[in-house]
Scaffold this motif. Structure first.
Motif, PDB file in Angstrom:
ATOM      1  N   VAL A 164      32.022  21.294 -23.584  1.00 42.51           N
ATOM      2  CA  VAL A 164      33.018  20.740 -22.291  1.00 42.51           C
ATOM      3  C   VAL A 164      32.312  19.504 -21.980  1.00 42.51           C
ATOM      4  N   VAL A 165      31.107  19.482 -21.732  1.00 40.18           N
ATOM      5  CA  VAL A 165      30.609  17.918 -21.076  1.00 40.18           C
ATOM      6  C   VAL A 165      30.824  16.884 -21.854  1.00 40.18           C
ATOM      7  N   GLU A 166      30.515  17.263 -23.402  1.00 41.18           N
ATOM      8  CA  GLU A 166      31.045  15.962 -24.518  1.00 41.18           C
ATOM      9  C   GLU A 166      32.258  15.505 -24.281  1.00 41.18           C
ATOM     10  N   TYR A 167      33.413  16.966 -24.055  1.00 38.02           N
ATOM     11  CA  TYR A 167      34.785  16.457 -24.116  1.00 38.02           C
ATOM     12  C   TYR A 167      35.119  15.493 -23.134  1.00 38.02           C
ATOM     13  N   ILE A 168      34.574  15.853 -21.913  1.00 36.87           N
ATOM     14  CA  ILE A 168      34.646  15.064 -20.594  1.00 36.87           C
ATOM     15  C   ILE A 168      34.180  13.651 -20.897  1.00 36.87           C
ATOM     16  N   LEU A 169      32.973  13.412 -21.611  1.00 39.97           N
ATOM     17  CA  LEU A 169      32.562  12.151 -21.770  1.00 39.97           C
ATOM     18  C   LEU A 169      33.215  11.364 -22.653  1.00 39.97           C
ATOM     19  N   ASN A 170      33.837  11.819 -23.890  1.00 36.78           N
ATOM     20  CA  ASN A 170      34.716  11.290 -24.604  1.00 36.78           C
ATOM     21  C   ASN A 170      36.097  11.025 -24.162  1.00 36.78           C
ATOM     22  N   HIS A 171      36.475  11.918 -23.189  1.00 30.87           N
ATOM     23  CA  HIS A 171      38.121  11.713 -22.903  1.00 30.87           C
ATOM     24  C   HIS A 171      38.425  11.499 -21.490  1.00 30.87           C
ATOM     25  N   GLY A 172      37.290  11.450 -20.400  1.00 32.95           N
ATOM     26  CA  GLY A 172      37.259  11.127 -18.940  1.00 32.95           C
ATOM     27  C   GLY A 172      37.280   9.912 -18.691  1.00 32.95           C
ATOM     28  N   VAL A 173      37.516   9.708 -17.705  1.00 37.65           N
ATOM     29  CA  VAL A 173      37.316   8.177 -16.891  1.00 37.65           C
ATOM     30  C   VAL A 173      36.328   8.084 -15.764  1.00 37.65           C
ATOM     31  N   THR A 174      35.782   7.009 -15.755  1.00 35.43           N
ATOM     32  CA  THR A 174      34.749   6.857 -14.558  1.00 35.43           C
ATOM     33  C   THR A 174      35.303   6.666 -13.585  1.00 35.43           C
ATOM     34  N   THR A 204      24.229   6.970  -9.814  1.00 37.92           N
ATOM     35  CA  THR A 204      25.136   7.998 -10.411  1.00 37.92           C
ATOM     36  C   THR A 204      26.418   7.719 -10.361  1.00 37.92           C
ATOM     37  N   GLN A 205      27.121   7.951 -11.485  1.00 40.56           N
ATOM     38  CA  GLN A 205      28.705   7.803 -11.432  1.00 40.56           C
ATOM     39  C   GLN A 205      29.412   9.183 -11.593  1.00 40.56           C
ATOM     40  N   GLN A 206      30.574   9.186 -11.722  1.00 38.45           N
ATOM     41  CA  GLN A 206      31.337  10.469 -11.936  1.00 38.45           C
ATOM     42  C   GLN A 206      32.229  10.176 -13.039  1.00 38.45           C
ATOM     43  N   VAL A 207      32.314  11.138 -14.207  1.00 45.18           N
ATOM     44  CA  VAL A 207      33.323  11.049 -15.162  1.00 45.18           C
ATOM     45  C   VAL A 207      34.310  12.074 -15.023  1.00 45.18           C
ATOM     46  N   VAL A 208      35.691  11.926 -14.891  1.00 46.29           N
ATOM     47  CA  VAL A 208      36.677  12.807 -14.342  1.00 46.29           C
ATOM     48  C   VAL A 208      37.668  13.170 -15.764  1.00 46.29           C
ATOM     49  N   PHE A 209      38.059  14.230 -15.883  1.00 44.28           N
ATOM     50  CA  PHE A 209      38.978  14.643 -16.807  1.00 44.28           C
ATOM     51  C   PHE A 209      40.027  15.635 -16.196  1.00 44.28           C
ATOM     52  N   THR A 210      41.384  15.296 -16.294  1.00 43.81           N
ATOM     53  CA  THR A 210      42.469  15.853 -15.885  1.00 43.81           C
ATOM     54  C   THR A 210      43.418  16.025 -16.969  1.00 43.81           C
ATOM     55  N   ASP A 211      44.033  17.377 -17.470  1.00 42.86           N
ATOM     56  CA  ASP A 211      44.852  17.674 -18.272  1.00 42.86           C
ATOM     57  C   ASP A 211      46.176  18.219 -17.631  1.00 42.86           C
ATOM     58  N   LYS A 212      46.886  17.209 -17.203  1.00 40.53           N
ATOM     59  CA  LYS A 212      48.218  17.774 -16.174  1.00 40.53           C
ATOM     60  C   LYS A 212      49.053  18.965 -17.061  1.00 40.53           C
ATOM     61  N   GLU A 213      49.232  19.045 -18.248  1.00 38.54           N
ATOM     62  CA  GLU A 213      49.903  20.059 -19.074  1.00 38.54           C
ATOM     63  C   GLU A 213      49.162  21.500 -18.730  1.00 38.54           C
ATOM     64  N   LYS A 214      47.963  21.578 -18.677  1.00 41.64           N
ATOM     65  CA  LYS A 214      47.171  22.705 -18.747  1.00 41.64           C
ATOM     66  C   LYS A 214      46.924  23.329 -17.433  1.00 41.64           C
TER      67      LYS A 214
END
Length: 122
Positions: free
Chosen positions: A80-90, A4-14
């Protein structure tokens, strides 16, 4: 099943929070170039996690609908999950594997294998 691996998303502006999901890395790699693969095969579950201070420290918990709305513009978990998949980093690897690998051969009944000859003389 692969690790299993983690995909992480952060938007520092929000938000200073880090949002994450858990995925099957082999399927995720395929999915990035072939969107016909179902997201249900990519993600471990549609659970979204938040670390409020970001990074590897802090408490990981479920975000509120308001937090999802603020960062993603929706509280719909699939979107939200799809957004994280498309814009996050492993990030990282849980180390969980069911591929038959032995984790620590020096422990348990497999400790003395191979050509090891131990002679004890009193």
């Amino acid at each position: 099943m692969a690790a299993t691996q983690q995909v992480v998303f952060t938007d520092k502006e929000k938000s200073d929070s880090e949002f994450s999901i858990y995925i099957n890395p082999d399927v995720y790699t395929q999915w990035k170039s072939d969107k016909s693969i179902s997201m249900t095969e990519v993600v471990q579950s549609f659970n979204i996690y938040i670390t409020r201070n970001g990074g590897n420290t802090g408490i990981v918990e479920a975000p509120s609908n308001q937090e999802l709305e603020t960062v993603f513009g929706t509280s719909n978990e699939t979107t939200v999950v799809e957004y994280i998949l498309n814009h996050g980093v492993t990030k990282g690897n849980s180390g969980i594997s069911t591929s038959g690998e032995e984790f620590n051969q020096s422990r348990g009944s497999g400790a003395a294998t191979g050509d090891a000859n131990i002679n004890v003389h009193n």
